[in-house]
Scaffold this motif. Structure first.
Motif, PDB file in Angstrom:
ATOM      1  N   THR A 101     -19.437  75.163 -37.892  1.00 42.28           N
ATOM      2  CA  THR A 101     -18.732  73.918 -37.599  1.00 42.28           C
ATOM      3  C   THR A 101     -18.616  73.042 -38.838  1.00 42.28           C
ATOM      4  OG1 THR A 101     -19.698  74.018 -35.373  1.00 42.28           O
ATOM      5  CG2 THR A 101     -18.631  71.966 -36.003  1.00 42.28           C
ATOM      6  N   ALA A 102     -19.704  72.959 -39.615  1.00 46.08           N
ATOM      7  CA  ALA A 102     -19.661  72.159 -40.842  1.00 46.08           C
ATOM      8  C   ALA A 102     -18.677  72.746 -41.847  1.00 46.08           C
ATOM      9  CB  ALA A 102     -21.059  72.074 -41.457  1.00 46.08           C
ATOM     10  N   GLY A 103     -18.590  74.076 -41.896  1.00 48.69           N
ATOM     11  CA  GLY A 103     -17.598  74.709 -42.764  1.00 48.69           C
ATOM     12  C   GLY A 103     -16.184  74.378 -42.319  1.00 48.69           C
ATOM     13  N   GLY A 104     -15.985  74.312 -41.001  1.00 50.99           N
ATOM     14  CA  GLY A 104     -14.682  73.927 -40.479  1.00 50.99           C
ATOM     15  C   GLY A 104     -14.305  72.508 -40.864  1.00 50.99           C
ATOM     16  N   CYS A 105     -15.302  71.621 -40.945  1.00 55.21           N
ATOM     17  CA  CYS A 105     -15.038  70.241 -41.383  1.00 55.21           C
ATOM     18  C   CYS A 105     -14.478  70.239 -42.807  1.00 55.21           C
ATOM     19  CB  CYS A 105     -16.327  69.417 -41.353  1.00 55.21           C
ATOM     20  SG  CYS A 105     -17.132  69.318 -39.749  1.00 55.21           S
ATOM     21  N   ALA A 106     -15.136  70.991 -43.686  1.00 54.64           N
ATOM     22  CA  ALA A 106     -14.684  71.048 -45.077  1.00 54.64           C
ATOM     23  C   ALA A 106     -13.325  71.724 -45.184  1.00 54.64           C
ATOM     24  CB  ALA A 106     -15.717  71.800 -45.932  1.00 54.64           C
ATOM     25  N   GLU A 107     -13.086  72.731 -44.353  1.00 55.43           N
ATOM     26  CA  GLU A 107     -11.804  73.426 -44.400  1.00 55.43           C
ATOM     27  C   GLU A 107     -10.680  72.512 -43.910  1.00 55.43           C
ATOM     28  OE1 GLU A 107     -10.002  77.836 -43.404  1.00 55.43           O
ATOM     29  OE2 GLU A 107     -11.786  77.149 -42.345  1.00 55.43           O
ATOM     30  N   GLU A 108     -10.968  71.686 -42.926  1.00 56.93           N
ATOM     31  CA  GLU A 108      -9.962  70.732 -42.451  1.00 56.93           C
ATOM     32  C   GLU A 108      -9.621  69.729 -43.554  1.00 56.93           C
ATOM     33  OE1 GLU A 108      -7.205  68.938 -39.953  1.00 56.93           O
ATOM     34  OE2 GLU A 108      -8.202  70.890 -39.866  1.00 56.93           O
ATOM     35  N   GLU A 109     -10.624  69.304 -44.321  1.00 59.74           N
ATOM     36  CA  GLU A 109     -10.362  68.431 -45.471  1.00 59.74           C
ATOM     37  C   GLU A 109      -9.455  69.142 -46.480  1.00 59.74           C
ATOM     38  OE1 GLU A 109     -13.589  66.610 -47.487  1.00 59.74           O
ATOM     39  OE2 GLU A 109     -14.628  66.038 -45.648  1.00 59.74           O
ATOM     40  N   ALA A 110      -9.725  70.420 -46.700  1.00 61.01           N
ATOM     41  CA  ALA A 110      -8.898  71.189 -47.648  1.00 61.01           C
ATOM     42  C   ALA A 110      -7.451  71.243 -47.181  1.00 61.01           C
ATOM     43  CB  ALA A 110      -9.466  72.604 -47.807  1.00 61.01           C
ATOM     44  N   ARG A 111      -7.249  71.436 -45.857  1.00 63.56           N
ATOM     45  CA  ARG A 111      -5.883  71.466 -45.337  1.00 63.56           C
ATOM     46  C   ARG A 111      -5.178  70.132 -45.547  1.00 63.56           C
ATOM     47  NH1 ARG A 111      -7.948  75.095 -41.328  1.00 63.56           N
ATOM     48  NH2 ARG A 111      -8.628  73.395 -39.979  1.00 63.56           N
ATOM     49  N   GLU A 112      -5.913  69.032 -45.361  1.00 56.53           N
ATOM     50  CA  GLU A 112      -5.321  67.714 -45.561  1.00 56.53           C
ATOM     51  C   GLU A 112      -4.912  67.521 -47.027  1.00 56.53           C
ATOM     52  OE1 GLU A 112      -4.528  65.133 -43.395  1.00 56.53           O
ATOM     53  OE2 GLU A 112      -4.810  66.775 -41.965  1.00 56.53           O
ATOM     54  N   HIS A 113      -5.776  67.946 -47.934  1.00 54.46           N
ATOM     55  CA  HIS A 113      -5.441  67.836 -49.368  1.00 54.46           C
ATOM     56  C   HIS A 113      -4.241  68.708 -49.708  1.00 54.46           C
ATOM     57  CE1 HIS A 113      -8.895  65.398 -49.895  1.00 54.46           C
ATOM     58  NE2 HIS A 113      -9.796  66.371 -49.892  1.00 54.46           N
ATOM     59  N   GLU A 114      -4.165  69.887 -49.091  1.00 56.11           N
ATOM     60  CA  GLU A 114      -3.024  70.766 -49.345  1.00 56.11           C
ATOM     61  C   GLU A 114      -1.724  70.095 -48.906  1.00 56.11           C
ATOM     62  OE1 GLU A 114      -1.588  75.342 -48.400  1.00 56.11           O
ATOM     63  OE2 GLU A 114      -2.739  74.253 -46.892  1.00 56.11           O
ATOM     64  N   LEU A 115      -1.739  69.477 -47.720  1.00 53.07           N
ATOM     65  CA  LEU A 115      -0.536  68.807 -47.236  1.00 53.07           C
ATOM     66  C   LEU A 115      -0.158  67.639 -48.142  1.00 53.07           C
ATOM     67  CD1 LEU A 115      -1.176  68.772 -43.375  1.00 53.07           C
ATOM     68  CD2 LEU A 115       0.348  70.273 -44.670  1.00 53.07           C
ATOM     69  N   ALA A 128       0.150  63.503 -58.788  1.00 54.16           N
ATOM     70  CA  ALA A 128      -0.470  63.373 -57.468  1.00 54.16           C
ATOM     71  C   ALA A 128      -0.656  64.740 -56.821  1.00 54.16           C
ATOM     72  CB  ALA A 128       0.382  62.475 -56.575  1.00 54.16           C
ATOM     73  N   ALA A 129       0.318  65.618 -57.014  1.00 55.37           N
ATOM     74  CA  ALA A 129       0.218  66.966 -56.463  1.00 55.37           C
ATOM     75  C   ALA A 129      -0.948  67.728 -57.091  1.00 55.37           C
ATOM     76  CB  ALA A 129       1.526  67.718 -56.690  1.00 55.37           C
ATOM     77  N   GLU A 130      -1.083  67.628 -58.393  1.00 57.94           N
ATOM     78  CA  GLU A 130      -2.176  68.326 -59.080  1.00 57.94           C
ATOM     79  C   GLU A 130      -3.526  67.812 -58.631  1.00 57.94           C
ATOM     80  OE1 GLU A 130      -3.672  69.483 -63.609  1.00 57.94           O
ATOM     81  OE2 GLU A 130      -2.007  68.075 -63.320  1.00 57.94           O
ATOM     82  N   ASP A 131      -3.644  66.493 -58.488  1.00 59.58           N
ATOM     83  CA  ASP A 131      -4.910  65.910 -58.051  1.00 59.58           C
ATOM     84  C   ASP A 131      -5.275  66.382 -56.642  1.00 59.58           C
ATOM     85  OD1 ASP A 131      -7.087  63.807 -58.521  1.00 59.58           O
ATOM     86  OD2 ASP A 131      -6.232  63.152 -56.607  1.00 59.58           O
ATOM     87  N   ALA A 132      -4.287  66.422 -55.762  1.00 54.92           N
ATOM     88  CA  ALA A 132      -4.534  66.881 -54.394  1.00 54.92           C
ATOM     89  C   ALA A 132      -4.974  68.339 -54.378  1.00 54.92           C
ATOM     90  CB  ALA A 132      -3.281  66.697 -53.552  1.00 54.92           C
ATOM     91  N   MET A 133      -4.391  69.159 -55.238  1.00 60.79           N
ATOM     92  CA  MET A 133      -4.753  70.572 -55.291  1.00 60.79           C
ATOM     93  C   MET A 133      -6.174  70.762 -55.823  1.00 60.79           C
ATOM     94  SD  MET A 133      -1.134  72.211 -56.586  1.00 60.79           S
ATOM     95  CE  MET A 133       0.353  72.047 -55.577  1.00 60.79           C
ATOM     96  N   ILE A 134      -6.577  69.905 -56.751  1.00 60.49           N
ATOM     97  CA  ILE A 134      -7.954  69.962 -57.250  1.00 60.49           C
ATOM     98  C   ILE A 134      -8.932  69.634 -56.125  1.00 60.49           C
ATOM     99  CG2 ILE A 134      -9.620  68.848 -58.785  1.00 60.49           C
ATOM    100  CD1 ILE A 134      -7.271  68.492 -60.780  1.00 60.49           C
TER     101      ILE A 134
END
Length: 353
Positions: A101-115, A128-134
């Motif tokens: 579940t905690a891994g899913g939390c971090a993965e959801e954050e990653a999806r938000e940054h990707e969007l 801004a795109a580069e920063d979000a990808m980092i």
């Protein structure tokens, strides 16, 4: 001073020294006793907490549809519950669910940054795109660490799938956690790849998981074990057994999941379609998921699993929408796409001001 007086004085000094030694011994014994008592109290508390979490907390959360609350609980309570492994047996089975579940939390954050990154690219904002990808890669690295931790606890509790026979499951929850643990292995590898880092996840973990899914009852678990195995067949070159069709198996699993009210197989199907670059199939899976959740509510016992599947399908849909329009899936319109709407979407700018 007489001899008698000297005798009594020496006796008094010896008694004082004895009392000092006795007092020191008493304090030492008392402190040692406190340590033993504390250890027993902590151990008992740990055993009770582990038992309560497995018997009540986990089933309660699985019946809940509030994913954000489940995410917050796993991140907040994992250190507390895992720390009881210092005074009693490590809560390996519970750890699988906590780190999943905690891994899913971090993965959801990653999806938000990707969007965010995709939206920035759509608006021609390169920095801004580069920063979000980092930030996306950092979140994926954290997700990979948590998923891999879950995988290691899974192997400790059930035995490594490559080195042991199928375990004997005492109850349904044991079998469910086994399946969840298999999923963490694949998620750990996927997150590690997307983070472009290396934390030591075995690269053959896909084939390991595919074999281990045969230990699970496919009908009981909504077609998910077969869907997971078929997804691995579709994604790993040379993994498809002779005479098998991965996407036929995925379609069968989809029907089982839709009937059960736990549409986890849709996620596996969507991932397999994405891996093949089959956008038409991907759209069909998203449409089918939207229709299925409209036609039948989530299975009450496994509400959270079904809601997680929907969250991930929404995330995939959002990515398609952002890449093509610059914004996410319109609210309430999951299963529709920018180029197949009969009525053009009209935004009331006055309502935003």
């Amino acid at each position: 001073m007489t001899g008698i007086q000297q005798f009594f004085q020496r006796t008094s000094e010896q008694l004082q020294r004895f009392r000092g030694v006795a007092a020191g011994v008493a304090v030492s014994v008392a402190l040692s006793g406190c340590g033993v008592v504390n250890h027993m109290v902590y151990k008992t508390t740990g055993d009770v907490m582990q038992g309560f979490a497995k018997s009540h907390t986990m089933p309660y959360l699985l019946e809940s549809g509030d994913l954000a609350m489940g995410c917050a609980m796993s991140e907040a309570t994992s250190p507390l519950l895992m720390s009881f492994g210092r005074v009693t047996a490590d809560p390996d089975q519970l750890a699988v669910m906590l780190y999943l579940t905690a891994g899913g939390c971090a993965e959801e954050e990653a999806r938000e940054h990707e969007l965010e990154g995709l939206m920035a690219l759509h608006s021609l904002k390169a920095e801004a795109a580069e920063d979000a990808m980092i930030r996306q890669k950092r979140a994926h690295a954290l997700a990979a660490q948590r998923y891999y931790q879950a995988w290691k606890h899974h192997n400790t509790y059930y035995g490594h799938p490559d080195e042991s026979e199928c375990p004997d499951f005492d109850e349904d929850m044991d079998e469910f956690v086994y399946m969840a643990g298999l999923l963490t292995g694949l998620q750990a590898l996927a997150a590690e790849i997307q983070s472009t880092s290396s934390i030591g996840v075995p690269k053959n973990i896909g084939s390991t998981v595919a074999r281990a899914t045969s230990c699970l009852n496919n009908e009981k678990w909504w077609g998910a074990p077969m869907a997971l195995r078929a997804t691995i067949w579709a994604m790993i070159p040379g993994a498809l057994p002779e005479g098998e069709d991965a996407f036929e198996r995925l379609e069968m699993a989809d029907r089982q999941g839709e009937e059960a009210g736990v549409r986890l197989s849709h996620v596996f199907h969507a991932l397999a379609a994405m891996n093949k670059g089959d956008n038409e199939r991907l759209r069909d899976v998203i449409r089918n998921h939207a229709d299925a959740i409209e036609a039948k509510p989530s299975n009450e016992e496994w509400t959270m699993v079904d809601k997680i599947a929907t969250q991930m399908i929404v995330g995939i849909s959002d990515r398609l929408w952002v890449e093509n329009t610059g914004h996410r899936t319109p609210f309430g319109q999951l299963g529709t796409f920018w180029d197949d709407q009969s009525d053009a979407e009209v935004m009331d700018l006055d309502s935003l001001l």
